[in-house]
Design a protein around this motif. Structure first.
Motif, PDB file in Angstrom:
ATOM      1  N   ARG A  88       0.811  -1.215   0.000  1.00 26.19           N
ATOM      2  CA  ARG A  88       0.000   0.000   0.000  1.00 26.19           C
ATOM      3  C   ARG A  88       0.844   1.265   0.000  1.00 26.19           C
ATOM      4  NH1 ARG A  88      -3.425  -3.129   3.819  1.00 26.19           N
ATOM      5  NH2 ARG A  88      -5.461  -3.417   2.826  1.00 26.19           N
ATOM      6  N   GLU A  89       1.888   1.262   0.815  1.00 24.79           N
ATOM      7  CA  GLU A  89       2.680   2.478   0.966  1.00 24.79           C
ATOM      8  C   GLU A  89       3.480   2.822  -0.285  1.00 24.79           C
ATOM      9  OE1 GLU A  89       4.843  -0.887   3.240  1.00 24.79           O
ATOM     10  OE2 GLU A  89       2.788  -0.185   2.914  1.00 24.79           O
ATOM     11  N   HIS A  90       3.508   1.919  -1.269  1.00 28.95           N
ATOM     12  CA  HIS A  90       4.229   2.184  -2.511  1.00 28.95           C
ATOM     13  C   HIS A  90       3.369   2.890  -3.554  1.00 28.95           C
ATOM     14  CE1 HIS A  90       6.672  -1.629  -1.299  1.00 28.95           C
ATOM     15  NE2 HIS A  90       7.103  -0.547  -0.676  1.00 28.95           N
ATOM     16  N   VAL A  91       2.075   3.058  -3.264  1.00 23.11           N
ATOM     17  CA  VAL A  91       1.143   3.621  -4.243  1.00 23.11           C
ATOM     18  C   VAL A  91       0.584   4.930  -3.703  1.00 23.11           C
ATOM     19  CG1 VAL A  91      -0.954   3.228  -5.583  1.00 23.11           C
ATOM     20  CG2 VAL A  91       0.555   1.308  -5.027  1.00 23.11           C
ATOM     21  N   ALA A  92       0.738   5.995  -4.465  1.00 21.60           N
ATOM     22  CA  ALA A  92       0.284   7.317  -4.029  1.00 21.60           C
ATOM     23  C   ALA A  92      -1.230   7.345  -3.886  1.00 21.60           C
ATOM     24  CB  ALA A  92       0.722   8.380  -5.038  1.00 21.60           C
ATOM     25  N   GLY A  93      -1.692   7.827  -2.728  1.00 20.79           N
ATOM     26  CA  GLY A  93      -3.121   7.980  -2.509  1.00 20.79           C
ATOM     27  C   GLY A  93      -3.873   6.695  -2.265  1.00 20.79           C
ATOM     28  N   TYR A  94      -3.156   5.580  -2.142  1.00 21.12           N
ATOM     29  CA  TYR A  94      -3.835   4.304  -1.933  1.00 21.12           C
ATOM     30  C   TYR A  94      -4.371   4.232  -0.509  1.00 21.12           C
ATOM     31  CZ  TYR A  94      -4.711  -0.714  -2.160  1.00 21.12           C
ATOM     32  OH  TYR A  94      -5.307  -1.941  -2.137  1.00 21.12           O
ATOM     33  N   ILE A  95      -5.362   3.376  -0.305  1.00 22.15           N
ATOM     34  CA  ILE A  95      -5.983   3.253   1.007  1.00 22.15           C
ATOM     35  C   ILE A  95      -4.932   2.914   2.066  1.00 22.15           C
ATOM     36  CG2 ILE A  95      -8.259   2.634   0.172  1.00 22.15           C
ATOM     37  CD1 ILE A  95      -7.565  -0.280   0.491  1.00 22.15           C
ATOM     38  N   ALA A  96      -5.064   3.542   3.219  1.00 17.00           N
ATOM     39  CA  ALA A  96      -4.129   3.326   4.319  1.00 17.00           C
ATOM     40  C   ALA A  96      -4.890   2.748   5.509  1.00 17.00           C
ATOM     41  CB  ALA A  96      -3.446   4.630   4.708  1.00 17.00           C
ATOM     42  N   ARG A  97      -4.174   2.047   6.339  1.00 20.80           N
ATOM     43  CA  ARG A  97      -4.754   1.456   7.542  1.00 20.80           C
ATOM     44  C   ARG A  97      -4.187   2.159   8.772  1.00 20.80           C
ATOM     45  NH1 ARG A  97      -8.424  -0.173   4.528  1.00 20.80           N
ATOM     46  NH2 ARG A  97      -8.414  -2.291   3.691  1.00 20.80           N
ATOM     47  N   ASN A  98      -5.063   2.439   9.728  1.00 20.15           N
ATOM     48  CA  ASN A  98      -4.591   3.011  10.981  1.00 20.15           C
ATOM     49  C   ASN A  98      -3.825   1.960  11.776  1.00 20.15           C
ATOM     50  OD1 ASN A  98      -5.737   5.624  10.724  1.00 20.15           O
ATOM     51  ND2 ASN A  98      -7.736   4.809  11.294  1.00 20.15           N
ATOM     52  N   PRO A  99      -2.796   2.376  12.513  1.00 17.98           N
ATOM     53  CA  PRO A  99      -2.070   1.413  13.347  1.00 17.98           C
ATOM     54  C   PRO A  99      -3.005   0.733  14.340  1.00 17.98           C
ATOM     55  CG  PRO A  99      -0.901   3.518  13.230  1.00 17.98           C
ATOM     56  CD  PRO A  99      -2.243   3.739  12.604  1.00 17.98           C
ATOM     57  N   VAL A 100      -2.775  -0.551  14.558  1.00 17.74           N
ATOM     58  CA  VAL A 100      -3.642  -1.315  15.462  1.00 17.74           C
ATOM     59  C   VAL A 100      -3.648  -0.698  16.852  1.00 17.74           C
ATOM     60  CG1 VAL A 100      -3.954  -3.548  16.590  1.00 17.74           C
ATOM     61  CG2 VAL A 100      -3.367  -3.452  14.164  1.00 17.74           C
ATOM     62  N   TRP A 101      -2.476  -0.277  17.338  1.00 19.08           N
ATOM     63  CA  TRP A 101      -2.400   0.273  18.695  1.00 19.08           C
ATOM     64  C   TRP A 101      -3.212   1.546  18.829  1.00 19.08           C
ATOM     65  CZ3 TRP A 101      -0.687   5.207  18.914  1.00 19.08           C
ATOM     66  CH2 TRP A 101       0.112   5.672  17.860  1.00 19.08           C
ATOM     67  N   LEU A 102      -3.330   2.323  17.738  1.00 19.87           N
ATOM     68  CA  LEU A 102      -4.084   3.571  17.805  1.00 19.87           C
ATOM     69  C   LEU A 102      -5.574   3.297  17.932  1.00 19.87           C
ATOM     70  CD1 LEU A 102      -4.242   6.661  17.562  1.00 19.87           C
ATOM     71  CD2 LEU A 102      -4.304   6.376  15.076  1.00 19.87           C
ATOM     72  N   VAL A 103      -6.064   2.319  17.198  1.00 17.43           N
ATOM     73  CA  VAL A 103      -7.496   2.016  17.200  1.00 17.43           C
ATOM     74  C   VAL A 103      -7.911   1.305  18.469  1.00 17.43           C
ATOM     75  CG1 VAL A 103      -9.331   0.778  15.987  1.00 17.43           C
ATOM     76  CG2 VAL A 103      -7.539   1.935  14.687  1.00 17.43           C
TER      77      VAL A 103
END
Length: 236
Positions: A88-103
């Motif tokens: 995911r992090e290799h594609v501009a504007g692609y969907i991102a996931r929140n860190p598990v610890w944050l949620v």
């Protein structure tokens, strides 16, 4: 289309519209793998306090594993065994996931909301990916996965009905409420009381000793800033 979220000028990332079908399939494989890991992480974090909800997330992780298996089979048929390492992090504007610890620190309801958002985002990705595919089998698979993601809410409800009865959900919601009070409300009230006493004490002492409003104001301001910095370091 996902390309409308592309960030111009950041050449280190690929635009979604520039990805080949091989790269799209590889991206889908890594995304399904990551989503399954996130669901299992949720299940592991919730297992002790919310075992029924944990079982729901384990079931959702198993579904993501099945999606990944189907994608890998399609990839192998067309491109061989080597899967391009794209995430995911290799594609501009692609969907991102929140860190598990944050949620997880935001409570059970927030975890459920995050899972629902993940499914909606995955569905949007598969719709966009299917529109790009020219191979009939690949297009069908991506379309099927888009429909599957759209139906995950029903599947999640079915898993909830299996593992999370009305009584069980009520128990978990009550436990989540208690945890919220203990984690946020109680420390906040304790901090408010402690801060009020430690801030007001020097203000009253200065007011009685000096009878000077400006000096009292400066002492109060200093005490407030000091208390804020102290509490900030404590929470950090």
């Amino acid at each position: 289309m996902l390309s409308r979220f592309s960030i111009p000028g950041f050449g280190a990332k690929r635009r979604f519209d520039d990805l080949s079908e091989q790269e799209i399939l590889a991206l889908a494989i890594s995304s399904e793998e990551e989503d399954a890991q996130i669901y299992r992480a949720y299940a592991g974090k919730l297992a002790a306090a919310y075992p029924r909800s944990a079982a729901v997330f384990e079931g959702m992780a198993a579904t993501e594993d099945e999606h990944r298996r189907r994608l890998i089979e399609a990839y192998q048929r067309r491109f061989g065994d080597f899967i391009i390492p794209i995430r995911r992090e290799h594609v501009a504007g692609y969907i991102a996931r929140n860190p598990v610890w944050l949620v997880e620190n935001l409570g059970l309801d927030r975890v459920r909301e995050e899972a629902a958002d993940m499914e909606r985002q995955a569905g949007a990705f598969y719709i966009a990916a299917a529109a790009r595919a020219t191979d009939a089998d690949t297009r069908k698979l991506l379309g099927d996965l888009a429909a599957a993601e759209a139906g995950h809410e029903r599947e999640a409800n079915a898993l909830a009905a299996e593992h999370l009865t009305e009584e069980g959900r009520g128990e978990e919601d009550a436990a989540a409420h208690r945890q919220f009070v203990l984690t946020w409300v109680q420390p906040g009230l304790a901090g408010l009381m402690d801060g009020s006493v430690s801030t007001l004490a020097p203000i009253f002492a200065t007011a009685f000793a000096t009878q000077n409003p400006w000096t009292t104001f400066l002492v109060g301001l200093s005490a407030s800033i000091g208390a804020g910095i102290s509490m900030g370091f404590t929470e950090a």
